[in-house]
Scaffold this active site. Structure first.
Site, PDB file in Angstrom:
ATOM      1  N   LYS A 110       0.817  -1.214   0.000  1.00  0.00           N
ATOM      2  CA  LYS A 110       0.000   0.000   0.000  1.00  0.00           C
ATOM      3  C   LYS A 110       0.856   1.271   0.000  1.00  0.00           C
ATOM      4  O   LYS A 110       0.385   2.322  -0.431  1.00  0.00           O
ATOM      5  CB  LYS A 110      -0.964  -0.025   1.176  1.00  0.00           C
ATOM      6  CG  LYS A 110      -2.030  -1.095   0.989  1.00  0.00           C
ATOM      7  CD  LYS A 110      -3.077  -1.098   2.073  1.00  0.00           C
ATOM      8  CE  LYS A 110      -4.216  -2.038   1.727  1.00  0.00           C
ATOM      9  NZ  LYS A 110      -3.823  -3.467   1.788  1.00  0.00           N
TER      10      LYS A 110
HETATM   11  C1  LIG Z   1      -4.403  -4.525   1.079  1.00  0.00           C
HETATM   12  C2  LIG Z   1      -3.621  -5.774   0.963  1.00  0.00           C
HETATM   13  C3  LIG Z   1      -3.973  -6.798   0.064  1.00  0.00           C
HETATM   14  C4  LIG Z   1      -5.208  -6.726  -0.822  1.00  0.00           C
HETATM   15  O1  LIG Z   1      -5.109  -5.765  -1.836  1.00  0.00           O
HETATM   16  P1  LIG Z   1      -6.438  -5.216  -2.568  1.00  0.00           P
HETATM   17  O2  LIG Z   1      -5.981  -4.097  -3.413  1.00  0.00           O
HETATM   18  O3  LIG Z   1      -7.331  -4.751  -1.444  1.00  0.00           O
HETATM   19  O4  LIG Z   1      -7.028  -6.343  -3.325  1.00  0.00           O
HETATM   20  C5  LIG Z   1      -3.161  -7.921  -0.019  1.00  0.00           C
HETATM   21  N1  LIG Z   1      -2.074  -8.052   0.770  1.00  0.00           N
HETATM   22  C6  LIG Z   1      -1.703  -7.099   1.667  1.00  0.00           C
HETATM   23  C7  LIG Z   1      -0.514  -7.325   2.514  1.00  0.00           C
HETATM   24  C8  LIG Z   1      -2.457  -5.923   1.788  1.00  0.00           C
HETATM   25  O5  LIG Z   1      -2.087  -4.995   2.694  1.00  0.00           O
END
Ligand SMILES: *Cc1c(COP(=O)(O)O)cnc(C)c1O
Length: 461
Positions: A110
């Site tokens: 993120k």
């Molecule tokens: C947010 C997240 C996901 C999922 O990603 P999306 O964009 O919500 O599908 C997968 N793995 C981790 C570690 C995350 O923080």
């Protein structure tokens, strides 16, 4: 480039307005009116670019209201906080490529989007002489990445509610050790749902929302999706050569934001074979892709908590294209979901879904087993989210097409599950070790709307 809503209720708006709007005012999600097309020759010319240069070329195709020099500067500052010179390096183990997206400040993918979004917000707010007060609830990952994205930024305050004692210790420290004046951590005596209810109540008070310029940072912001498109191109360029070669991507999925960015890359002309949508026990999207069964059930807690989601907010963006950009049908689908708890699809639609995606659901036992066996065979440690994607790739994707698995978090972030799977302690990266002993700031509150509201009003200076 202008942006429209999946629900068809707004006039086209420019990029900067789309960033500030977040969720479309008609309740839909914003999408570009068209996709810049990338030719084979263009891709070859991009091979030698750094991550930041590539990001500039891709992002500028969607942005025509920021001068190029300013956009370059925003991108460079966003990725200067990453600890790896390649930003998102690719490594190869056991016949699969691992695209490491966890070299940002909070060790989860993120950061790739939220570092950029924080800088974009600051830039646009300064230009407009406006202020933004971000409020959000988190069970861990998004909150810390958002806090690090906007810490110290002018014109922005951020208030993040988390359930007291219910996030992992590392996740809590990643939030509470940020002591910048514009960052406010609120630990609520209650559950994540209590936090979310308070945030929802604040946003539903439209007068309050307007008076105090409330904003959100959840994954529905188009700028987040856009920043994530870059690493699909970057990885493709790392694992192919000049011969025509396709690549498949396996994506551990929660809110459908990350995999939708892959869908955008494909729409732009990147030769992607399969987008593999990997889920844990919360498998509504897998049931959808494999059986056309998009029906809600309860959220289950798993070893990959950032994927413990039922209603994926970005799914609406894909529906818009599945319905040939017919907004009335998108609205109809959500009415059906509300009334019947499900959306149904025709066989022609399902054929198209299955041409775009493959999908598998990987349960907790398989996830831990994969972390263990992958570690024994290669020495490499997968985090539980990444392991879901790797297991799905090994089971479903043919090995004669390059398989890239998105590594969405550093294993040390989810050390407990990893230690259980590998029977060894997870090496702690310096960024996490340094958190212990740092000063922290956090306010403990009851799950009480008025208490949070008072605190908020007192602290927006
Ligand atoms: C947010 C997240 C996901 C999922 O990603 P999306 O964009 O919500 O599908 C997968 N793995 C981790 C570690 C995350 O923080």
């Amino acid at each position: 480039m202008h942006y429209i809503s999946t629900r068809g209720g707004i006039q086209p708006i420019a990029f900067k307005d789309a960033v500030m709007m977040g969720l479309a005012t008609d309740g839909g999600l914003l999408l570009p009116e068209a996709y810049p097309q990338v030719s084979r020759q263009q891709l070859e010319e991009w091979r030698s670019l750094s991550y930041q240069e590539l990001a500039f070329h891709i992002i500028s195709g969607f942005v025509d209201d920021i001068p190029p020099a300013d956009l370059k500067d925003l991108i460079n500052r966003s990725y200067a906080t990453f600890s790896h010179p390649e930003i998102t390096p690719v490594v190869k183990h056991d016949g699969v490529y691992i695209l490491e997206l966890f070299h940002g400040v909070t060790l989860a993918f993120k950061d790739v989007a939220l570092q950029f979004l924080g800088n974009l917000f600051e830039y646009i707010l300064a230009e407009r002489n406006e202020q933004l007060n971000i409020i959000g609830a988190t069970s861990g990952d998004t909150g810390s990445a958002a806090i690090h994205g906007v810490r110290g930024k002018k014109g922005i305050n951020i208030f993040i509610l988390h359930p007291h004692g219910k996030t992992s210790p590392v996740q809590a420290l990643q939030m509470t050790t940020v002591t910048d004046a514009n960052v406010h951590n609120i630990a609520v005596s209650g559950t994540f749902d209590d936090c979310q209810d308070i945030v929802k109540a604040l946003f539903n008070d439209l007068e309050f929302k307007k008076k105090y310029s409330l904003g959100a940072v959840n994954s529905i912001n188009w700028a987040r999706v856009l920043a994530q498109v870059v690493y699909y191109f970057y990885a493709w360029l790392r694992v192919t050569d000049e011969d025509e070669r396709k690549v498949s991507f396996s994506v551990p999925t929660g809110n459908f934001g990350d995999i939708f960015a892959g869908y955008v890359a494909k729409k732009m002309g990147l030769p992607i074979d399969k987008l593999l949508l990997a889920t844990n026990e919360n498998n509504i999207l897998t049931r959808f892709v494999n059986d056309g069964d998009y029906s809600l059930s309860d959220v289950v807690s798993t070893a990959s908590p950032s994927m413990d989601i039922q209603l994926a907010s970005n799914f609406e963006r894909y529906l818009f294209y599945l319905y040939n950009q017919d907004s009335a049908r998108v609205r109809g689908a959500f009415t059906q979901l509300k009334e019947q708890g499900r959306i149904t699809f025709s066989s022609e639609e399902m054929a198209r879904v299955q041409a775009d995606f493959a999908s598998a659901s990987v349960d907790q036992a398989q996830t831990l087993e994969t972390i263990g066996s992958f570690n024994r065979e290669t020495g490499y440690i997968l985090d539980p989210h990444t392991a879901v994607g790797v297991r799905a790739a090994l089971d479903l994707l043919p090995a004669d097409i390059a398989r890239v698995c998105l590594a969405t978090a550093h294993p040390a972030k989810f050390g407990e599950a990893v230690e259980k799977a590998t029977s060894a302690a997870t090496p702690i990266p310096p960024g996490i070790a340094a958190l212990h002993g740092k000063p922290t700031r956090c306010d403990l509150m009851d799950a009480d709307l008025e208490q949070v509201k008072d605190f908020f009003i007192k602290h927006i200076v």
